[in-house]
Design a protein around this motif. Structure first.
Motif, PDB file in Angstrom:
ATOM      1  N   GLY A 144      34.208 -72.455 -34.552  1.00 49.40           N
ATOM      2  CA  GLY A 144      33.598 -71.139 -34.604  1.00 49.40           C
ATOM      3  C   GLY A 144      34.527 -70.184 -35.321  1.00 49.40           C
ATOM      4  O   GLY A 144      35.746 -70.384 -35.345  1.00 49.40           O
ATOM      5  N   ALA A 145      33.946 -69.153 -35.907  1.00 47.96           N
ATOM      6  CA  ALA A 145      34.754 -68.244 -36.722  1.00 47.96           C
ATOM      7  C   ALA A 145      35.793 -67.501 -35.896  1.00 47.96           C
ATOM      8  O   ALA A 145      36.955 -67.371 -36.306  1.00 47.96           O
ATOM      9  N   GLU A 146      35.410 -66.995 -34.738  1.00 51.49           N
ATOM     10  CA  GLU A 146      36.372 -66.267 -33.905  1.00 51.49           C
ATOM     11  C   GLU A 146      37.505 -67.177 -33.460  1.00 51.49           C
ATOM     12  O   GLU A 146      38.678 -66.774 -33.457  1.00 51.49           O
ATOM     13  N   HIS A 147      37.162 -68.395 -33.079  1.00 50.93           N
ATOM     14  CA  HIS A 147      38.190 -69.347 -32.664  1.00 50.93           C
ATOM     15  C   HIS A 147      39.120 -69.692 -33.826  1.00 50.93           C
ATOM     16  O   HIS A 147      40.337 -69.825 -33.647  1.00 50.93           O
ATOM     17  N   THR A 148      38.555 -69.842 -35.014  1.00 48.89           N
ATOM     18  CA  THR A 148      39.363 -70.168 -36.191  1.00 48.89           C
ATOM     19  C   THR A 148      40.310 -69.036 -36.531  1.00 48.89           C
ATOM     20  O   THR A 148      41.496 -69.265 -36.830  1.00 48.89           O
ATOM     21  N   LEU A 149      39.808 -67.823 -36.476  1.00 47.85           N
ATOM     22  CA  LEU A 149      40.649 -66.664 -36.787  1.00 47.85           C
ATOM     23  C   LEU A 149      41.790 -66.550 -35.779  1.00 47.85           C
ATOM     24  O   LEU A 149      42.944 -66.275 -36.162  1.00 47.85           O
ATOM     25  N   ARG A 150      41.504 -66.807 -34.529  1.00 49.07           N
ATOM     26  CA  ARG A 150      42.557 -66.774 -33.505  1.00 49.07           C
ATOM     27  C   ARG A 150      43.633 -67.815 -33.799  1.00 49.07           C
ATOM     28  O   ARG A 150      44.832 -67.531 -33.729  1.00 49.07           O
ATOM     29  N   LEU A 151      43.195 -69.023 -34.179  1.00 47.52           N
ATOM     30  CA  LEU A 151      44.155 -70.090 -34.482  1.00 47.52           C
ATOM     31  C   LEU A 151      44.999 -69.735 -35.695  1.00 47.52           C
ATOM     32  O   LEU A 151      46.231 -69.904 -35.687  1.00 47.52           O
ATOM     33  N   LEU A 152      44.374 -69.237 -36.746  1.00 45.22           N
ATOM     34  CA  LEU A 152      45.124 -68.869 -37.954  1.00 45.22           C
ATOM     35  C   LEU A 152      46.141 -67.772 -37.646  1.00 45.22           C
ATOM     36  O   LEU A 152      47.255 -67.780 -38.178  1.00 45.22           O
ATOM     37  N   ASP A 153      45.770 -66.831 -36.794  1.00 47.87           N
ATOM     38  CA  ASP A 153      46.703 -65.772 -36.415  1.00 47.87           C
ATOM     39  C   ASP A 153      47.882 -66.338 -35.634  1.00 47.87           C
ATOM     40  O   ASP A 153      49.027 -65.894 -35.790  1.00 47.87           O
ATOM     41  N   GLU A 154      47.623 -67.327 -34.794  1.00 46.04           N
ATOM     42  CA  GLU A 154      48.704 -67.952 -34.028  1.00 46.04           C
ATOM     43  C   GLU A 154      49.636 -68.737 -34.950  1.00 46.04           C
ATOM     44  O   GLU A 154      50.863 -68.685 -34.801  1.00 46.04           O
ATOM     45  N   VAL A 155      49.061 -69.466 -35.883  1.00 45.46           N
ATOM     46  CA  VAL A 155      49.879 -70.237 -36.831  1.00 45.46           C
ATOM     47  C   VAL A 155      50.688 -69.283 -37.705  1.00 45.46           C
ATOM     48  O   VAL A 155      51.872 -69.521 -37.996  1.00 45.46           O
ATOM     49  N   ASP A 156      50.055 -68.217 -38.168  1.00 46.76           N
ATOM     50  CA  ASP A 156      50.735 -67.118 -38.877  1.00 46.76           C
ATOM     51  C   ASP A 156      51.505 -67.617 -40.097  1.00 46.76           C
ATOM     52  O   ASP A 156      52.689 -67.313 -40.275  1.00 46.76           O
TER      53      ASP A 156
END
Length: 251
Positions: A144-156
């Motif tokens: 899901g888009a929200e989940h993906t954005l959260r993951l990308l922010d965590e990976v940073d």
């Protein structure tokens, strides 16, 4: 800047490399994402180099290397042959997967392992001038888009982005809202029309979705890659490519 139009080689995994290239060139496409499942096996660098040269000779570009490496799940040693093949292939991007379970089914410890492994593999890829992008897929942390954005922010990591494709059975408006949310974090798009479920339809069966999606991507430097054409039939590829170009041009 405008998107390149291309093909995922997994669409035609029943064909050999020359026939995939012939089909893509005859369809007027720009590039190919070569899959690690059949056409460019991970670690077979001789094949990777040959496919690189054959792709260029066909007047096409290598869009990316479609690996099946699952961050935080695959043996970490498996990324080395993936990276070696991507380098020899001349791929600017490696597709990886965010684990092997969906967001709600993934423990905090496993999530941390996926983040850490993504950072590790991204560091190794960056040293070779290659970026990573997650497959956007159910049963992973990009479900899901929200989940993906959260993951990308965590990976940073700037050199880690994501693919996008229409989520299974999601209405057009919701799918497009997800594309909007991901914004410039999208590195490439897998283009296909499934409805309902995994029923494969011609691309123009979801004209509204794809015209709107391509409108959002019009001035973006990314790849739009045909995937899952009906029956995996190379004979419909020219039609599907024509539809893709027409929808992009109609924006």
């Amino acid at each position: 800047m405008t998107p390149r139009m291309g093909l995922c080689s997994v669409t035609l995994r029943h064909l050999d490399v020359p026939d995939v290239l012939r089909a893509a060139a005859d369809a007027g496409l720009d590039c190919v994402e070569w899959g690690a499942d059949v056409h460019v096996p991970a670690g077979d660098t001789d094949t990777a180099a040959r496919v690189r040269d054959d792709t260029a000779a066909a007047g096409l570009a290598v869009a990316s290397y479609g690996s099946y490496y699952r961050a935080g799940h695959s043996d970490p040693a498996e990324f080395k042959p993936v990276l070696r093949s991507a380098v020899r292939l001349g791929a600017p991007r490696i597709r990886i997967w965010a684990g092997a379970t969906g967001t709600e089914a993934t423990s905090p410890e496993r999530r941390a392992a996926i983040v850490d492994d993504t950072r590790r593999t991204a560091r190794a890829a960056a040293e070779a001038g290659i970026e990573l992008a997650y497959e956007f897929h159910r049963n992973t942390l990009t479900d899901g888009a929200e989940h993906t954005l959260r993951l990308l922010d965590e990976v940073d990591r700037a050199a880690v982005r994501t693919y996008w494709q229409p989520p299974l059975d999601l209405a057009d408006a919701e799918a497009l809202a997800g594309l909007d949310l991901l914004g410039d974090r999208v590195a490439a798009v897998h283009a296909f029309s499934w409805w309902p479920g995994t029923t494969r339809l011609p691309l123009d069966a979801r004209t509204g979705l794809w015209r709107a999606a391509l409108g959002r991507l019009r001035d973006r430097d990314l790849d739009v890659l045909l995937e899952f054409v009906p029956e995996n039939d190379e004979r419909v590829l020219t039609r599907e490519a024509r539809t893709l170009r027409a929808l992009a041009g109609a924006v």
